[in-house]
Scaffold this motif. Structure first.
Motif, PDB file in Angstrom:
ATOM      1  N   GLY A  24      45.823   3.253 -24.164  1.00  0.00           N
ATOM      2  CA  GLY A  24      46.177   2.244 -25.382  1.00  0.00           C
ATOM      3  C   GLY A  24      46.883   2.928 -26.881  1.00  0.00           C
ATOM      4  O   GLY A  24      47.803   3.168 -27.865  1.00  0.00           O
ATOM      5  N   LEU A  25      45.929   3.936 -27.048  1.00  0.00           N
ATOM      6  CA  LEU A  25      45.892   5.168 -28.257  1.00  0.00           C
ATOM      7  C   LEU A  25      47.790   5.834 -28.078  1.00  0.00           C
ATOM      8  O   LEU A  25      48.286   5.999 -29.050  1.00  0.00           O
ATOM      9  N   THR A  26      47.462   6.937 -26.960  1.00  0.00           N
ATOM     10  CA  THR A  26      48.995   6.972 -27.116  1.00  0.00           C
ATOM     11  C   THR A  26      50.400   6.311 -26.998  1.00  0.00           C
ATOM     12  O   THR A  26      51.167   6.860 -27.244  1.00  0.00           O
ATOM     13  N   THR A 224      36.474  11.067 -27.462  1.00  0.00           N
ATOM     14  CA  THR A 224      36.829  11.682 -26.224  1.00  0.00           C
ATOM     15  C   THR A 224      38.441  11.559 -26.247  1.00  0.00           C
ATOM     16  O   THR A 224      38.898  12.256 -25.268  1.00  0.00           O
ATOM     17  N   ALA A 225      38.462   9.766 -26.059  1.00  0.00           N
ATOM     18  CA  ALA A 225      39.963   9.395 -26.584  1.00  0.00           C
ATOM     19  C   ALA A 225      40.885   9.913 -27.334  1.00  0.00           C
ATOM     20  O   ALA A 225      42.265  10.763 -26.841  1.00  0.00           O
ATOM     21  N   VAL A 229      43.997  12.795 -26.264  1.00  0.00           N
ATOM     22  CA  VAL A 229      45.497  12.458 -26.096  1.00  0.00           C
ATOM     23  C   VAL A 229      45.975  14.126 -26.524  1.00  0.00           C
ATOM     24  O   VAL A 229      47.618  13.752 -26.144  1.00  0.00           O
ATOM     25  N   VAL A 230      45.295  14.356 -27.276  1.00  0.00           N
ATOM     26  CA  VAL A 230      46.118  15.502 -28.161  1.00  0.00           C
ATOM     27  C   VAL A 230      46.132  16.673 -26.943  1.00  0.00           C
ATOM     28  O   VAL A 230      47.360  17.404 -26.858  1.00  0.00           O
ATOM     29  N   LEU A 231      45.155  16.653 -25.884  1.00  0.00           N
ATOM     30  CA  LEU A 231      45.168  17.620 -25.173  1.00  0.00           C
ATOM     31  C   LEU A 231      45.879  17.003 -23.775  1.00  0.00           C
ATOM     32  O   LEU A 231      47.042  18.450 -23.616  1.00  0.00           O
ATOM     33  N   GLY A 243      44.931  14.571 -19.120  1.00  0.00           N
ATOM     34  CA  GLY A 243      44.018  14.508 -19.624  1.00  0.00           C
ATOM     35  C   GLY A 243      42.922  13.244 -19.498  1.00  0.00           C
ATOM     36  O   GLY A 243      41.439  14.150 -19.837  1.00  0.00           O
ATOM     37  N   SER A 244      42.471  12.007 -19.621  1.00  0.00           N
ATOM     38  CA  SER A 244      41.628  11.703 -19.031  1.00  0.00           C
ATOM     39  C   SER A 244      40.685  12.539 -17.379  1.00  0.00           C
ATOM     40  O   SER A 244      39.677  12.752 -17.643  1.00  0.00           O
ATOM     41  N   LEU A 245      41.719  12.194 -16.359  1.00  0.00           N
ATOM     42  CA  LEU A 245      41.231  13.105 -15.277  1.00  0.00           C
ATOM     43  C   LEU A 245      39.882  14.226 -15.212  1.00  0.00           C
ATOM     44  O   LEU A 245      39.091  14.209 -15.048  1.00  0.00           O
TER      45      LEU A 245
END
Length: 288
Positions: A24-26, A224-225, A229-231, A243-245
């Motif tokens: 959602g953020l990205t 963390t999100a 998202v940046v990562l 990135g989440s995983l």
């Protein structure tokens, strides 16, 4: 070895919640090019709505996530149309201040309405423990992970197989070129912001049985999100998933092998290292 595999499984399952929030953020940033600092407060609002539906209507949070996602879609669309739209041509720091201001308003409204007390959505399904192959799984985390995978696939198909999805991608690539091709850019912005906010509505329904609800509940997940998202690369849906995983696994392994209160230090260190070597993130590209 069994402990390591168990931790790996836990980390991947934890990554499921991050996937939904980060998508959602990205999506919002990738299309609208606005960093939404109220994303965590939208998650908090969603979790409170799920709590109210579960306690007053007797509906399980998993069933309540559907109307909550619809409500948050409308809230996100309204936010884009009323707050963000007039500021699209303003400096980036003005847009940031606007979302930070909205975040502050929602947080204080929650304090006024619900107080600072911790509440929980009543639910049996989501907190039970399952055994499979000698390993233990929390049902809520497993369900969240499976929903995250389904949502990722559906979002991929939507973005590549539908006219609206292609319009979203066109605006993300170059808003002025999309405008010249006949795309209603302002409508696309509203839809993108609404969809991005609806994702945290889904996350709210999935997280409410697992976590307590209080006014700052969204802060931990969304901080963390932002790292994720940046990562993964700002605007990259696939980067958000990867990135989440990665962060989910690092979070779990570092919490066990190093110290629970130092796990954030570990994945922030990895985050800084990757950005030093690749400033655009794992899947990011340089945009005009």
């Amino acid at each position: 070895m069994d402990i390591f595999v168990q931790l790996l499984i836990n980390g991947l399952l934890l990554g499921g919640a991050y996937i939904i929030i980060s998508l959602g953020l990205t999506l919002i940033f990738g299309v609208v090019r606005v960093v939404n600092f109220a994303h965590g407060e939208f998650l908090m609002v969603g979790m409170y709505l799920v709590y109210l539906i579960a306690t007053h209507l007797g509906v399980h949070p998993y069933a309540g996530l559907v109307p909550v996602a619809v409500i948050l879609f409308a809230l996100g669309a309204l936010t884009q149309r009323v707050i963000i739209q007039p500021l699209l041509n303003a400096d980036e720091h003005i847009q940031i201040f606007a979302t930070v201001g909205l975040s502050t308003i929602l947080f204080n409204l929650a304090l006024v309405v619900f107080g600072a007390n911790v509440v929980r959505a009543p639910a049996q399904l989501g907190t039970s423990v399952l055994s499979a192959g000698g390993f233990t799984l929390v049902s809520g985390q497993l369900i969240t992970f499976l929903v995250a995978i389904v949502l990722t696939v559906l979002l991929h198909l939507f973005m590549h197989r539908t006219y609206l999805g292609r319009a979203l991608r066109a605006v993300a690539q170059h808003r002025y070129a999309a405008l010249l091709m006949g795309v209603n850019v302002n409508a696309v912005y509203v839809i993108a912001f609404g969809l991005g906010t609806a994702f945290v509505g889904v996350a709210a329904g999935l997280l409410a049985p697992q976590y307590p609800v209080f006014p700052t509940v969204g802060t931990y997940f969304v901080l963390t999100a932002f790292v994720i998202v940046v990562l993964g690369g700002l605007g990259s849906l696939y980067g958000a998933v990867a990135g989440s995983l990665i962060i989910g696994v690092v979070d779990t392994l570092a919490g066990y092998y190093i110290a629970p209160d130092l796990k954030e230090v570990v994945y922030f260190g990895i985050f800084l290292l990757i950005l030093t070597l690749r400033p655009t993130g794992l899947f990011g590209t340089v945009t005009e």
